[in-house]
Scaffold this active site. Structure first.
Site, short mmCIF file in Angstrom:
data_model
loop_
_atom_site.label_atom_id
_atom_site.label_comp_id
_atom_site.label_asym_id
_atom_site.label_seq_id
_atom_site.Cartn_x
_atom_site.Cartn_y
_atom_site.Cartn_z
N CYS A 71 0.85 -1.20 0.00
CA CYS A 71 0.00 0.00 0.00
C CYS A 71 0.88 1.26 0.00
O CYS A 71 1.61 1.49 -0.95
CB CYS A 71 -0.98 -0.03 1.17
SG CYS A 71 -2.34 1.17 0.98
N GLU A 93 -2.61 -8.82 2.94
CA GLU A 93 -3.01 -9.37 4.25
C GLU A 93 -4.51 -9.26 4.49
O GLU A 93 -5.03 -9.83 5.45
CB GLU A 93 -2.22 -8.67 5.37
CG GLU A 93 -2.69 -7.28 5.74
CD GLU A 93 -2.26 -6.17 4.79
OE1 GLU A 93 -2.51 -5.00 5.13
OE2 GLU A 93 -1.65 -6.47 3.73
N HIS A 102 -3.82 -4.59 -0.37
CA HIS A 102 -3.42 -5.18 0.91
C HIS A 102 -3.50 -6.70 0.81
O HIS A 102 -4.58 -7.27 0.96
CB HIS A 102 -4.36 -4.70 2.03
CG HIS A 102 -4.15 -3.29 2.44
ND1 HIS A 102 -3.21 -2.92 3.38
CD2 HIS A 102 -4.74 -2.15 2.04
CE1 HIS A 102 -3.24 -1.61 3.55
NE2 HIS A 102 -4.16 -1.12 2.74
#
Length: 200
Positions: free
Chosen positions: A78, A182, A180
């Site tokens: 990001c 994650e 992202h």
């Protein structure tokens, strides 16, 4: 061990949790010696480009990141991806880490709102180790208002949001994900695992 750089720019714990879930060795650190000794580096980040670069400078981590990112697998996530470019134009012109030539500018999608928030399809531009094992219908999660403009040869994948938006970049040992991983379900976890497998 993968060093997750902690410089006060957020989302470090979600990245650490994802790595723990995958059973991968990763530690949060703000120490230059840990980054030098690590087998790989992840630079997360949320917030504004000039503020984050200032935080990195104050932490004394700019030089060590520049030195180590060209020696071992490095992943910016990001805002962390945006920082790897030459310059950013959020609020003011700010020099980045310069690991990949390019500039980060405000997105201007016609008839679409910014920030760009939500799931979007990854469109593969070229082969990249982080995309290994992924198909043609993979979606990842974005939250951003600025995007990188760089050479097409450095773009591994992009998405469509009014126009082409750089999503995943790679040059040598340096990788960057605007989305992202994650927070991107199985696809994102696969990308993180692929990154860890670069270490061998």
């Amino acid at each position: 061990m993968i060093a997750i750089v902690d410089y006060g720019a957020g989302n470090i714990f979600s990245v650490k949790n994802a790595m723990d879930y995958l059973g991968l060795s990763a530690e949060l650190t703000s120490k230059p010696e840990d980054i030098r000794n690590a087998d790989g580096i992840i630079l997360p980040g949320v917030g504004a480009f000039p503020w984050a670069m200032n935080m990195l400078s104050q932490s004394g981590l700019v030089d060590v990141i520049k030195e180590e990112a060209v020696k071992k697998p490095f992943l910016g996530i990001c805002l962390g991806m945006q920082l790897i470019f030459s310059k950013g134009y959020e609020f003011e012109e700010t020099s980045g880490l310069g690991l990949i030539d390019g500039e980060v500018k405000l997105m201007t999608p016609e008839n679409l709102s910014i920030p760009h928030i939500g799931w979007n399809k990854l469109i593969i531009n070229r082969e990249c180790p982080l995309l290994s094992g992924l198909g043609d219908d993979e979606y990842v999660y974005f939250v951003h208002s600025y995007a990188a403009e760089c050479s097409d040869e450095d773009v591994a994948a992009y998405c469509e949001y009014g126009n082409k938006v750089t999503a995943l970049v790679n040059k040598g040992t340096v990788y960057g994900a605007q989305f992202h991983p994650e927070k991107s379900g199985k696809t994102g976890l696969k990308i993180l695992r692929n990154f860890a497998e670069l270490i061998g």
